[in-house]
Design an enzyme around this catalytic site. Structure first.
Site, PDB file in Angstrom:
ATOM      1  CB  THR A  60      -0.977   0.020   1.190  1.00  0.00           C
ATOM      2  OG1 THR A  60      -1.747   1.235   1.143  1.00  0.00           O
ATOM      3  CG2 THR A  60      -0.281  -0.095   2.521  1.00  0.00           C
ATOM      4  CD  GLU A  61      -1.099   5.259  -3.287  1.00  0.00           C
ATOM      5  OE1 GLU A  61      -1.363   6.451  -3.456  1.00  0.00           O
ATOM      6  OE2 GLU A  61      -1.382   4.379  -4.106  1.00  0.00           O
ATOM      7  CG  ASN A  62      -0.868   3.963   3.524  1.00  0.00           C
ATOM      8  OD1 ASN A  62      -1.014   3.029   2.739  1.00  0.00           O
ATOM      9  ND2 ASN A  62      -1.390   3.932   4.743  1.00  0.00           N
ATOM     10  CB  SER A 102       5.678   3.592  -0.226  1.00  0.00           C
ATOM     11  OG  SER A 102       4.590   2.874  -0.760  1.00  0.00           O
TER      12      SER A 102
END
Length: 224
Positions: A60-62, A102
């Site tokens: 997940t990009e966070n 990320s």
């Protein structure tokens, strides 16, 4: 070496796919052991349909690797969320890292698959998924552009037609583009499409036959 002939599978004895069914079909086609990013919205539901032994690692990009299915009840931790701010679970071995790291994973070609939503997909695989130009709409591209160019394969989930019956698989995108010729597979409620240099091939249909599907679209399609 022999080759396996593919053909379009027409599921005519049922209705179009529901949202959960569509997520299950996408999950079915994710390779075992793949590193995968699930986009905000409907793509996040794919996590709930991955077998426990799939070996798939969700990014997940966070800033997380090893995301599990959605959290419910006592599992909910307000500090453990995906990029869409939904509470999620973590799997054994999960790791956390800076937002910049990320995005470096996304841009550096380290993800095998990303699954995104879309407003439009063109017949050559162009993607438009961040802005419709509608008055009052708040454009938010997020990490979609990074994923579209960085992931080795881009899967898109969407309904095939708008509420007024307009196809969302189009000859050319009319909305602002996210990426060019980046979509490899398109998963919809009515059909699964493979996109590539040979055009748009229909792998499966749901509740509709190939000929009727071809008549309703403005792009040429062929059987897989």
């Amino acid at each position: 070496m022999s080759t396996v002939e593919m053909s379009t599978v027409e599921h005519l004895d049922r209705k179009p796919l529901g949202r959960a069914e569509l997520a299950a079909v996408v999950a079915r086609d994710i390779p075992r052991g793949a590193f995968v990013n699930l986009g905000i919205g409907q793509p996040t539901t794919v996590a709930d349909h991955l077998p426990a032994d799939s070996g798939v690692t969700l990014h997940t990009e966070n800033g997380m690797l090893g995301m599990g299915p959605a959290a419910e009840g006592d599992e909910i931790d307000p500090d453990l969320i995906n990029a869409g701010k939904q509470p999620v679970t973590e799997l054994p071995g999960a790791a956390y890292f800076h937002h910049a790291d990320s995005f470096a994973m996304m841009r550096g070609g380290h993800l095998d698959v990303c699954v995104l939503g879309a407003y439009q997909v063109s017949q050559r695989g162009d993607l438009a998924n961040w802005h419709t130009g509608a008055p009052g709409a708040i454009p938010a591209v997020g990490g979609a552009m990074d994923l579209a160019i960085g992931a080795k394969q881009v899967f898109v989930m969407m309904t095939l037609f708008t509420k007024d019956g307009t196809p969302k698989l189009v000859p050319e995108c009319t909305y602002p583009l996210t990426g060019l010729a980046c979509v490899s597979r398109l998963y919809t409620d009515l059909a699964v499409f493979h996109l590539g240099p040979d055009g748009v091939k229909v792998a499966e249909t749901y509740g509709i036959g190939f000929d009727e599907l071809a008549a309703r679209l403005d792009v040429p399609i062929t059987r897989a």
